[in-house]
Write a protein that holds these residues in place. Structure first.
Motif, PDB file in Angstrom:
ATOM      1  N   GLY A  40       0.816  -1.217   0.000  1.00  0.00           N
ATOM      2  CA  GLY A  40       0.000   0.000   0.000  1.00  0.00           C
ATOM      3  C   GLY A  40       0.845   1.260   0.000  1.00  0.00           C
ATOM      4  O   GLY A  40       0.561   2.213  -0.743  1.00  0.00           O
ATOM      5  N   LEU A  41       1.875   1.284   0.832  1.00  0.00           N
ATOM      6  CA  LEU A  41       2.776   2.443   0.862  1.00  0.00           C
ATOM      7  C   LEU A  41       3.500   2.606  -0.470  1.00  0.00           C
ATOM      8  O   LEU A  41       3.701   3.725  -0.945  1.00  0.00           O
ATOM      9  CB  LEU A  41       3.786   2.302   2.001  1.00  0.00           C
ATOM     10  CG  LEU A  41       3.231   2.544   3.403  1.00  0.00           C
ATOM     11  CD1 LEU A  41       4.278   2.173   4.455  1.00  0.00           C
ATOM     12  CD2 LEU A  41       2.795   3.994   3.568  1.00  0.00           C
ATOM     13  N   SER A  42       3.863   1.487  -1.072  1.00  0.00           N
ATOM     14  CA  SER A  42       4.532   1.532  -2.365  1.00  0.00           C
ATOM     15  C   SER A  42       3.637   2.211  -3.402  1.00  0.00           C
ATOM     16  O   SER A  42       4.076   3.110  -4.129  1.00  0.00           O
ATOM     17  CB  SER A  42       4.894   0.115  -2.819  1.00  0.00           C
ATOM     18  OG  SER A  42       5.457   0.140  -4.103  1.00  0.00           O
ATOM     19  N   LEU A  43       2.395   1.791  -3.461  1.00  0.00           N
ATOM     20  CA  LEU A  43       1.465   2.399  -4.419  1.00  0.00           C
ATOM     21  C   LEU A  43       1.189   3.864  -4.091  1.00  0.00           C
ATOM     22  O   LEU A  43       1.051   4.708  -4.998  1.00  0.00           O
ATOM     23  CB  LEU A  43       0.163   1.606  -4.469  1.00  0.00           C
ATOM     24  CG  LEU A  43       0.283   0.224  -5.099  1.00  0.00           C
ATOM     25  CD1 LEU A  43      -1.031  -0.538  -4.945  1.00  0.00           C
ATOM     26  CD2 LEU A  43       0.680   0.324  -6.560  1.00  0.00           C
ATOM     27  N   TYR A  44       1.111   4.185  -2.818  1.00  0.00           N
ATOM     28  CA  TYR A  44       0.889   5.568  -2.413  1.00  0.00           C
ATOM     29  C   TYR A  44       2.035   6.467  -2.892  1.00  0.00           C
ATOM     30  O   TYR A  44       1.812   7.513  -3.502  1.00  0.00           O
ATOM     31  CB  TYR A  44       0.729   5.662  -0.893  1.00  0.00           C
ATOM     32  CG  TYR A  44       0.671   7.079  -0.388  1.00  0.00           C
ATOM     33  CD1 TYR A  44      -0.444   7.878  -0.626  1.00  0.00           C
ATOM     34  CD2 TYR A  44       1.734   7.629   0.310  1.00  0.00           C
ATOM     35  CE1 TYR A  44      -0.496   9.192  -0.176  1.00  0.00           C
ATOM     36  CE2 TYR A  44       1.691   8.933   0.772  1.00  0.00           C
ATOM     37  CZ  TYR A  44       0.574   9.708   0.520  1.00  0.00           C
ATOM     38  OH  TYR A  44       0.531  11.009   0.961  1.00  0.00           O
ATOM     39  N   PHE A  45       3.271   6.044  -2.607  1.00  0.00           N
ATOM     40  CA  PHE A  45       4.409   6.863  -3.021  1.00  0.00           C
ATOM     41  C   PHE A  45       4.547   6.897  -4.540  1.00  0.00           C
ATOM     42  O   PHE A  45       4.953   7.918  -5.107  1.00  0.00           O
ATOM     43  CB  PHE A  45       5.699   6.383  -2.347  1.00  0.00           C
ATOM     44  CG  PHE A  45       5.792   6.774  -0.899  1.00  0.00           C
ATOM     45  CD1 PHE A  45       5.803   8.107  -0.524  1.00  0.00           C
ATOM     46  CD2 PHE A  45       5.858   5.810   0.086  1.00  0.00           C
ATOM     47  CE1 PHE A  45       5.883   8.484   0.808  1.00  0.00           C
ATOM     48  CE2 PHE A  45       5.936   6.166   1.429  1.00  0.00           C
ATOM     49  CZ  PHE A  45       5.948   7.508   1.786  1.00  0.00           C
ATOM     50  N   LEU A  46       4.209   5.808  -5.210  1.00  0.00           N
ATOM     51  CA  LEU A  46       4.211   5.830  -6.669  1.00  0.00           C
ATOM     52  C   LEU A  46       3.210   6.862  -7.180  1.00  0.00           C
ATOM     53  O   LEU A  46       3.515   7.629  -8.102  1.00  0.00           O
ATOM     54  CB  LEU A  46       3.891   4.440  -7.228  1.00  0.00           C
ATOM     55  CG  LEU A  46       3.828   4.328  -8.746  1.00  0.00           C
ATOM     56  CD1 LEU A  46       5.178   4.669  -9.378  1.00  0.00           C
ATOM     57  CD2 LEU A  46       3.384   2.926  -9.154  1.00  0.00           C
ATOM     58  N   SER A  47       2.037   6.916  -6.582  1.00  0.00           N
ATOM     59  CA  SER A  47       1.035   7.892  -7.020  1.00  0.00           C
ATOM     60  C   SER A  47       1.523   9.318  -6.818  1.00  0.00           C
ATOM     61  O   SER A  47       1.247  10.203  -7.640  1.00  0.00           O
ATOM     62  CB  SER A  47      -0.297   7.665  -6.302  1.00  0.00           C
ATOM     63  OG  SER A  47      -0.235   8.086  -4.955  1.00  0.00           O
ATOM     64  N   LEU A  48       2.251   9.563  -5.733  1.00  0.00           N
ATOM     65  CA  LEU A  48       2.803  10.905  -5.511  1.00  0.00           C
ATOM     66  C   LEU A  48       3.857  11.247  -6.554  1.00  0.00           C
ATOM     67  O   LEU A  48       3.931  12.392  -7.029  1.00  0.00           O
ATOM     68  CB  LEU A  48       3.401  11.005  -4.105  1.00  0.00           C
ATOM     69  CG  LEU A  48       2.430  10.922  -2.932  1.00  0.00           C
ATOM     70  CD1 LEU A  48       3.189  11.014  -1.604  1.00  0.00           C
ATOM     71  CD2 LEU A  48       1.362  11.992  -3.016  1.00  0.00           C
ATOM     72  N   SER A  49       4.669  10.275  -6.932  1.00  0.00           N
ATOM     73  CA  SER A  49       5.712  10.536  -7.933  1.00  0.00           C
ATOM     74  C   SER A  49       5.099  10.837  -9.303  1.00  0.00           C
ATOM     75  O   SER A  49       5.678  11.584 -10.093  1.00  0.00           O
ATOM     76  CB  SER A  49       6.690   9.370  -8.022  1.00  0.00           C
ATOM     77  OG  SER A  49       6.123   8.276  -8.707  1.00  0.00           O
ATOM     78  N   LEU A  50       3.928  10.269  -9.563  1.00  0.00           N
ATOM     79  CA  LEU A  50       3.285  10.458 -10.869  1.00  0.00           C
ATOM     80  C   LEU A  50       2.735  11.861 -11.072  1.00  0.00           C
ATOM     81  O   LEU A  50       2.365  12.229 -12.192  1.00  0.00           O
ATOM     82  CB  LEU A  50       2.166   9.430 -11.068  1.00  0.00           C
ATOM     83  CG  LEU A  50       2.630   7.997 -11.246  1.00  0.00           C
ATOM     84  CD1 LEU A  50       1.435   7.057 -11.281  1.00  0.00           C
ATOM     85  CD2 LEU A  50       3.479   7.843 -12.490  1.00  0.00           C
ATOM     86  N   LYS A  51       2.706  12.673 -10.032  1.00  0.00           N
ATOM     87  CA  LYS A  51       2.268  14.060 -10.178  1.00  0.00           C
ATOM     88  C   LYS A  51       3.230  14.845 -11.064  1.00  0.00           C
ATOM     89  O   LYS A  51       2.827  15.795 -11.718  1.00  0.00           O
ATOM     90  CB  LYS A  51       2.140  14.731  -8.818  1.00  0.00           C
ATOM     91  CG  LYS A  51       0.982  14.206  -8.002  1.00  0.00           C
ATOM     92  CD  LYS A  51       0.890  14.934  -6.678  1.00  0.00           C
ATOM     93  CE  LYS A  51      -0.280  14.421  -5.868  1.00  0.00           C
ATOM     94  NZ  LYS A  51      -0.409  15.161  -4.598  1.00  0.00           N
ATOM     95  N   GLU A  52       4.508  14.439 -11.076  1.00  0.00           N
ATOM     96  CA  GLU A  52       5.506  15.172 -11.847  1.00  0.00           C
ATOM     97  C   GLU A  52       6.227  14.337 -12.893  1.00  0.00           C
ATOM     98  O   GLU A  52       6.740  14.883 -13.862  1.00  0.00           O
ATOM     99  CB  GLU A  52       6.549  15.787 -10.908  1.00  0.00           C
ATOM    100  CG  GLU A  52       5.984  16.840  -9.995  1.00  0.00           C
ATOM    101  CD  GLU A  52       7.044  17.446  -9.097  1.00  0.00           C
ATOM    102  OE1 GLU A  52       8.241  17.352  -9.416  1.00  0.00           O
ATOM    103  OE2 GLU A  52       6.659  18.016  -8.056  1.00  0.00           O
ATOM    104  N   LEU A  53       6.298  13.031 -12.701  1.00  0.00           N
ATOM    105  CA  LEU A  53       7.069  12.181 -13.614  1.00  0.00           C
ATOM    106  C   LEU A  53       6.164  11.537 -14.657  1.00  0.00           C
ATOM    107  O   LEU A  53       5.002  11.235 -14.372  1.00  0.00           O
ATOM    108  CB  LEU A  53       7.790  11.084 -12.830  1.00  0.00           C
ATOM    109  CG  LEU A  53       8.808  11.544 -11.792  1.00  0.00           C
ATOM    110  CD1 LEU A  53       9.341  10.352 -11.017  1.00  0.00           C
ATOM    111  CD2 LEU A  53       9.933  12.305 -12.452  1.00  0.00           C
ATOM    112  N   PRO A  54       6.704  11.290 -15.852  1.00  0.00           N
ATOM    113  CA  PRO A  54       5.934  10.549 -16.856  1.00  0.00           C
ATOM    114  C   PRO A  54       5.637   9.136 -16.350  1.00  0.00           C
ATOM    115  O   PRO A  54       6.478   8.502 -15.696  1.00  0.00           O
ATOM    116  CB  PRO A  54       6.871  10.496 -18.070  1.00  0.00           C
ATOM    117  CG  PRO A  54       7.909  11.524 -17.836  1.00  0.00           C
ATOM    118  CD  PRO A  54       8.008  11.712 -16.357  1.00  0.00           C
ATOM    119  N   ILE A  55       4.453   8.644 -16.669  1.00  0.00           N
ATOM    120  CA  ILE A  55       4.022   7.350 -16.139  1.00  0.00           C
ATOM    121  C   ILE A  55       4.947   6.210 -16.583  1.00  0.00           C
ATOM    122  O   ILE A  55       5.262   5.323 -15.799  1.00  0.00           O
ATOM    123  CB  ILE A  55       2.550   7.053 -16.512  1.00  0.00           C
ATOM    124  CG1 ILE A  55       2.049   5.816 -15.762  1.00  0.00           C
ATOM    125  CG2 ILE A  55       2.378   6.919 -18.009  1.00  0.00           C
ATOM    126  CD1 ILE A  55       0.557   5.600 -15.870  1.00  0.00           C
TER     127      ILE A  55
END
Length: 104
Positions: A40-55
């Motif tokens: 869950g934490l992994s997906l949460y932090f991934l979602s935060l990174s996607l605000k600025e990084l290309p998917i």
């Protein structure tokens, strides 16, 4: 900050897989809970990174960190085989992750 979030996401993925292995098919409660929390934490932090990084970049690096980290944990903790071929392909994954970072 997005790169830090992505590093945390990859680390969470790696530990999620470690705890999944230790859960013995969800028979052991604490490793099962830790696997769920880590994932869950992994997906949460991934979602935060996607605000600025290309998917594509973020996903490739996330899976690369998780894959390489999980293989290395398997070698270190579970006496999995560390052949030259296996280490070569881990190096290929690392090169791909570095390449994705350089072009982002």
């Amino acid at each position: 900050m997005s790169w830090i979030f992505l590093l945390l996401a990859g680390t969470g993925e790696m530990f999620g897989m470690l705890f999944l292995k230790l859960s013995d098919g969800f028979r052991k409660r604490i490793p099962t809970l830790l696997a769920i929390v880590s994932g869950g934490l992994s997906l949460y932090f991934l979602s935060l990174s996607l605000k600025e990084l290309p998917i594509g970049t973020a996903y490739g690096i996330w899976t690369g960190i998780g894959s390489v980290g999980t293989v290395l944990l398997g070698i270190l903790l579970f006496n999995e085989k560390a052949s030259v071929q296996r280490l070569f392909f881990i190096g290929c994954i690392i090169a791909g992750v570095v390449g994705l970072k350089l072009v982002s």
